[in-house]
Design a protein around this motif. Structure first.
Motif, PDB file in Angstrom:
ATOM      1  N   HIS A   1      -9.418   5.059   0.367  1.00 18.50           N
ATOM      2  CA  HIS A   1      -9.718   4.927   1.795  1.00 18.50           C
ATOM      3  C   HIS A   1      -8.498   5.330   2.617  1.00 18.50           C
TER       4      HIS A   1
ATOM      5  N   LEU B   1       0.842  -1.190   0.000  1.00 13.22           N
ATOM      6  CA  LEU B   1       0.000   0.000   0.000  1.00 13.22           C
ATOM      7  C   LEU B   1       0.883   1.247   0.000  1.00 13.22           C
TER       8      LEU B   1
ATOM      9  N   MET C   1     -12.675  -0.962   5.024  1.00 11.41           N
ATOM     10  CA  MET C   1     -12.002  -1.729   3.980  1.00 11.41           C
ATOM     11  C   MET C   1     -12.174  -3.230   4.198  1.00 11.41           C
TER      12      MET C   1
ATOM     13  N   LEU D   1      -9.636  -0.636  -2.234  1.00 15.65           N
ATOM     14  CA  LEU D   1      -8.839  -0.005  -1.179  1.00 15.65           C
ATOM     15  C   LEU D   1      -8.451   1.440  -1.475  1.00 15.65           C
TER      16      LEU D   1
ATOM     17  N   LEU E   1      -4.068  -6.998   5.076  1.00 18.05           N
ATOM     18  CA  LEU E   1      -4.463  -5.604   5.289  1.00 18.05           C
ATOM     19  C   LEU E   1      -4.271  -5.212   6.751  1.00 18.05           C
TER      20      LEU E   1
END
Length: 122
Positions: free
Chosen positions: A74, A42, A83, A71, A103
């Motif tokens: 967010h 991410l 999420m 995703l 996550l």
């Protein structure tokens, strides 16, 4: 030829960070067979934690693209459970639980390393 030292120019800006979540998928899944671990990367804005880009090492690219679409936009700082709910409701693949673990792992690493907004309330 460019004097730029990297293969690709950095396009995310200086107010960003990258965090990686890891999970062990169920042995029978294609991801486990091909990769052993499920990796979720991410790229987030430092200030608000907004996810700018996301990628997972899924076997089929469209799956990783779809997960990214759930995703991106967010905030990793404040919208973790939103999420998780998105993944539970909209991704019905056999790696769903591993994605949620990855996550949550990324979220934990972000928190552990102090990469969070000073006005964060979670």
């Amino acid at each position: 030829m460019s004097n730029y030292p990297f293969k690709y120019p950095i396009s995310y800006g200086t107010d960003t960070f990258c965090v990686v979540g890891v999970a062990t998928p169920t042995a029978s899944t294609p991801t486990a067979v091909q990769y052993d671990k499920l990796i979720m990367v991410l790229v987030c804005e430092q200030r608000g934690g907004t996810i700018l880009d996301a990628e997972c090492n899924m076997v089929v690219d469209v799956t990783s693209d779809y997960i990214a679409s759930l995703l991106i936009g967010h905030s990793l700082y404040t919208e973790l459970e939103i999420m998780v709910k998105e993944l539970q409701e909209k991704y019905n693949g056999i790696s769903q639980k591993a994605l949620i673990v990855a996550l949550r792992d990324a979220y934990s690493k972000m928190r552990d390393r102090g990469m969070q907004s000073s006005d964060m309330t979670v």
